[in-house]
Scaffold this motif. Structure first.
Motif, mmCIF file in Angstrom:
data_model
loop_
_atom_site.group_PDB
_atom_site.id
_atom_site.type_symbol
_atom_site.label_atom_id
_atom_site.label_comp_id
_atom_site.label_asym_id
_atom_site.label_seq_id
_atom_site.Cartn_x
_atom_site.Cartn_y
_atom_site.Cartn_z
ATOM 1 N N ALA A 157 47.735 78.747 70.417
ATOM 2 C CA ALA A 157 48.119 79.446 71.794
ATOM 3 C C ALA A 157 48.470 78.390 72.571
ATOM 4 O O ALA A 157 48.954 78.522 73.913
ATOM 5 N N GLY A 158 48.240 77.318 72.383
ATOM 6 C CA GLY A 158 48.458 76.069 73.533
ATOM 7 C C GLY A 158 47.579 75.637 74.310
ATOM 8 O O GLY A 158 47.504 74.918 75.321
ATOM 9 N N THR A 159 46.278 76.388 74.184
ATOM 10 C CA THR A 159 45.154 76.211 75.422
ATOM 11 C C THR A 159 44.303 75.002 75.029
ATOM 12 O O THR A 159 44.043 74.280 75.991
ATOM 13 N N PHE A 160 44.180 74.706 73.745
ATOM 14 C CA PHE A 160 43.179 73.584 73.422
ATOM 15 C C PHE A 160 43.969 72.434 73.070
ATOM 16 O O PHE A 160 44.979 72.539 72.084
ATOM 17 N N LEU A 161 43.766 71.122 73.638
ATOM 18 C CA LEU A 161 44.353 69.806 73.170
ATOM 19 C C LEU A 161 43.623 69.119 72.434
ATOM 20 O O LEU A 161 44.375 68.463 71.762
ATOM 21 N N ALA A 162 42.153 69.050 72.425
ATOM 22 C CA ALA A 162 41.476 68.114 71.451
ATOM 23 C C ALA A 162 40.079 68.880 71.519
ATOM 24 O O ALA A 162 39.533 69.543 72.646
ATOM 25 N N SER A 163 39.411 68.570 70.563
ATOM 26 C CA SER A 163 38.162 69.074 70.496
ATOM 27 C C SER A 163 37.405 68.080 69.572
ATOM 28 O O SER A 163 37.751 67.469 68.521
ATOM 29 N N LEU A 174 38.910 69.842 75.186
ATOM 30 C CA LEU A 174 39.926 69.560 76.329
ATOM 31 C C LEU A 174 41.028 70.868 76.303
ATOM 32 O O LEU A 174 41.456 71.053 75.188
ATOM 33 N N ALA A 175 40.759 71.532 77.414
ATOM 34 C CA ALA A 175 41.739 72.582 77.361
ATOM 35 C C ALA A 175 42.480 72.932 78.748
ATOM 36 O O ALA A 175 42.275 72.116 79.669
ATOM 37 N N VAL A 176 43.623 73.607 78.745
ATOM 38 C CA VAL A 176 44.489 74.072 79.586
ATOM 39 C C VAL A 176 44.532 75.412 79.824
ATOM 40 O O VAL A 176 44.224 76.310 79.042
ATOM 41 N N GLY A 177 44.683 75.936 81.126
ATOM 42 C CA GLY A 177 44.802 77.287 81.288
ATOM 43 C C GLY A 177 44.940 77.708 82.572
ATOM 44 O O GLY A 177 45.380 76.691 83.524
ATOM 45 N N PRO A 178 45.531 78.845 83.001
ATOM 46 C CA PRO A 178 45.788 79.429 84.237
ATOM 47 C C PRO A 178 44.576 79.363 85.210
ATOM 48 O O PRO A 178 45.077 79.300 86.467
ATOM 49 N N GLY A 179 43.364 79.214 85.291
ATOM 50 C CA GLY A 179 42.524 78.883 86.212
ATOM 51 C C GLY A 179 40.899 79.051 85.506
ATOM 52 O O GLY A 179 40.859 79.297 84.151
ATOM 53 N N GLU A 231 36.422 71.371 85.733
ATOM 54 C CA GLU A 231 37.773 71.405 86.038
ATOM 55 C C GLU A 231 38.119 70.162 86.718
ATOM 56 O O GLU A 231 37.401 69.558 87.636
ATOM 57 N N PHE A 232 39.572 69.717 86.399
ATOM 58 C CA PHE A 232 39.801 68.083 86.928
ATOM 59 C C PHE A 232 41.306 68.281 86.932
ATOM 60 O O PHE A 232 42.143 69.108 86.227
ATOM 61 N N LEU A 233 41.901 67.700 87.832
ATOM 62 C CA LEU A 233 43.399 67.428 87.987
ATOM 63 C C LEU A 233 43.811 66.323 87.129
ATOM 64 O O LEU A 233 43.537 65.130 87.540
ATOM 65 N N ALA A 234 44.645 66.511 86.194
ATOM 66 C CA ALA A 234 45.066 65.404 85.143
ATOM 67 C C ALA A 234 46.298 64.709 85.856
ATOM 68 O O ALA A 234 47.592 65.141 85.375
ATOM 69 N N GLU A 270 51.654 59.596 77.219
ATOM 70 C CA GLU A 270 53.054 60.391 77.262
ATOM 71 C C GLU A 270 52.817 61.528 76.575
ATOM 72 O O GLU A 270 53.535 62.580 76.795
ATOM 73 N N GLU A 271 52.062 61.718 75.747
ATOM 74 C CA GLU A 271 51.703 62.833 74.765
ATOM 75 C C GLU A 271 51.431 64.132 75.488
ATOM 76 O O GLU A 271 51.548 65.195 74.993
ATOM 77 N N LEU A 272 50.610 63.942 76.738
ATOM 78 C CA LEU A 272 50.215 64.982 77.419
ATOM 79 C C LEU A 272 51.146 65.294 78.709
ATOM 80 O O LEU A 272 50.526 65.643 79.643
ATOM 81 N N ALA A 273 52.101 64.615 78.882
ATOM 82 C CA ALA A 273 53.020 64.449 79.971
ATOM 83 C C ALA A 273 53.168 65.915 80.339
ATOM 84 O O ALA A 273 53.203 66.228 81.739
ATOM 85 N N ALA A 274 53.527 66.860 79.529
ATOM 86 C CA ALA A 274 53.594 68.321 80.087
ATOM 87 C C ALA A 274 52.393 68.855 80.831
ATOM 88 O O ALA A 274 52.518 69.900 81.389
ATOM 89 N N HIS A 275 51.251 68.427 80.594
ATOM 90 C CA HIS A 275 50.217 68.841 81.404
ATOM 91 C C HIS A 275 49.789 67.963 82.532
ATOM 92 O O HIS A 275 48.742 68.485 83.233
ATOM 93 N N ARG A 276 50.446 67.064 83.138
ATOM 94 C CA ARG A 276 50.145 66.355 84.186
ATOM 95 C C ARG A 276 50.196 67.044 85.511
ATOM 96 O O ARG A 276 51.094 68.338 85.402
ATOM 97 N N GLN A 277 49.365 67.018 86.470
ATOM 98 C CA GLN A 277 49.139 67.886 87.445
ATOM 99 C C GLN A 277 49.513 67.123 88.926
ATOM 100 O O GLN A 277 49.365 65.929 88.923
ATOM 101 N N GLN A 278 49.787 67.690 89.924
ATOM 102 C CA GLN A 278 50.037 67.083 91.283
ATOM 103 C C GLN A 278 48.600 67.441 92.054
ATOM 104 O O GLN A 278 48.056 68.436 91.856
ATOM 105 N N LEU A 279 48.317 66.509 92.863
ATOM 106 C CA LEU A 279 47.134 66.812 93.897
ATOM 107 C C LEU A 279 47.652 67.745 94.848
ATOM 108 O O LEU A 279 48.948 67.723 95.302
ATOM 109 N N PRO A 280 46.843 68.546 95.530
ATOM 110 C CA PRO A 280 47.222 69.413 96.196
ATOM 111 C C PRO A 280 47.820 68.765 97.664
ATOM 112 O O PRO A 280 47.187 67.804 97.846
ATOM 113 N N ALA A 281 48.712 69.363 98.339
ATOM 114 C CA ALA A 281 49.048 68.835 99.651
ATOM 115 C C ALA A 281 48.081 68.593 100.830
ATOM 116 O O ALA A 281 47.110 69.326 100.627
#
Length: 99
Positions: free
Chosen positions: A32-38, A50-55, A80-83, A88-99
């Motif tokens: 499903a694309g939720t888990f990246l490593a374990s 290591l997981a990604v998700g909507p919240g 939870e952390f901001l990546a 490069e392999e995880l570039a699609a999961h990079r996040q921005q700090l809130p303004a």
């Protein structure tokens, strides 16, 4: 992004009895694309995912479906952390700090 830390609350024999169902659960969430490593912690007293998700609520609900949790064999710590920087392999999961 989330770090899911599992800590076993039962003996390894009980863990091993449920391990095939836990592995299938992992595979479903990799697909499903939720888990990246374990993997297992060293020493073997739990694991890390290591997981990604909507919240956080969605990830906590997902954790509750782990066969280890349902069998009462593990506890989870969800961090939870901001990546903001990734390989490069995880570039699609990079996040921005809130303004």
């Amino acid at each position: 992004m989330f770090v899911l830390e599992l800590t076993y609350t039962a003996d390894v024999e009980s863990i091993d009895a449920v391990l095939p169902r836990h592995i299938e659960w992992l595979r479903e969430h990799y697909a499903a694309g939720t888990f990246l490593a374990s993997g297992r912690k060293v020493p073997r007293d739990g694991g890390v995912i290591l997981a990604v998700g909507p919240g956080r609520a969605a990830i906590e609900a997902l954790v509750a479906t782990d066969p280890f949790v349902r069998a009462g064999l593990t506890e989870y710590r969800v961090t939870e952390f901001l990546a903001t920087t990734t390989a490069e392999e995880l570039a699609a999961h990079r996040q921005q700090l809130p303004a």
